[in-house]
Scaffold this active site. Sequence first.
Site, PDB file in Angstrom:
ATOM      1  CB  SER A  40     -57.171  -0.263  32.804  1.00 16.40           C
ATOM      2  OG  SER A  40     -56.412   0.864  33.126  1.00 16.40           O
ATOM      3  CG  MET A  59     -55.692  -5.073  31.117  1.00 16.32           C
ATOM      4  SD  MET A  59     -55.224  -6.709  31.739  1.00 16.32           S
ATOM      5  CE  MET A  59     -56.815  -7.451  32.028  1.00 16.32           C
ATOM      6  CB  CYS A  60     -54.081  -0.003  29.109  1.00 13.35           C
ATOM      7  SG  CYS A  60     -54.753   1.164  30.283  1.00 13.35           S
ATOM      8  CB  THR A  61     -49.670  -1.458  31.872  1.00 12.51           C
ATOM      9  OG1 THR A  61     -49.827  -2.791  31.391  1.00 12.51           O
ATOM     10  CG2 THR A  61     -48.839  -1.490  33.129  1.00 12.51           C
TER      11      THR A  61
END
Length: 185
Positions: A40, A59-61
């Site tokens: 993201s 940020m994420c996965t």
Amino acid sequence: MQSTLLGILGLALLGTLHAQDSIPVQADFQQDKLTGRWYSIGLASNSNWFKEKRHLMKMCTTIITSTEDGNLEVTSTYPKGDQCVTRNSLYTKTEQPGRFSYTSPRWGSKHSIHVVETNYEEYALVATQISKSTGSSTMVLLYSRTKELSPERLEMFTQFSREQGLMDDEILILPQTDKCMADAA
């Protein structure tokens, strides 16, 4: 008085339906190519939770997999304080390829999810109309196969978010982090 109220409610509902219809969907959407790992990169929203939490977001996965019945299992892992939190969502396919629905078991909100644009190998732009008892909101996500995207893709995300009625202070390029990234392998 009552007919005026019903008329206003009808117009509000019509506006919500029109907003959902006005969000484009990727032409010739190929669901199997959307699966896999995404990061993201950007998040835009006019929801209250976003306004309250935006300064904490990173940020994420996200891992997307197809289910046997053609739906999407979406698993996002993101940093929250000193922990990694994983959230699973089942996006149910609709009659229109590239469009999905989701109902939050926690909040009861209904989500109309549109894969607006993707080239499958670099980026995906996803827009969601969220309806709940307290009102509706819009969310736009920019996913990337890597932790960085070109300035042109970031600008495309910003411009599309503005076209959805979002203001600049409701648009965020998520700060990079290595935290929680290995957990989503």
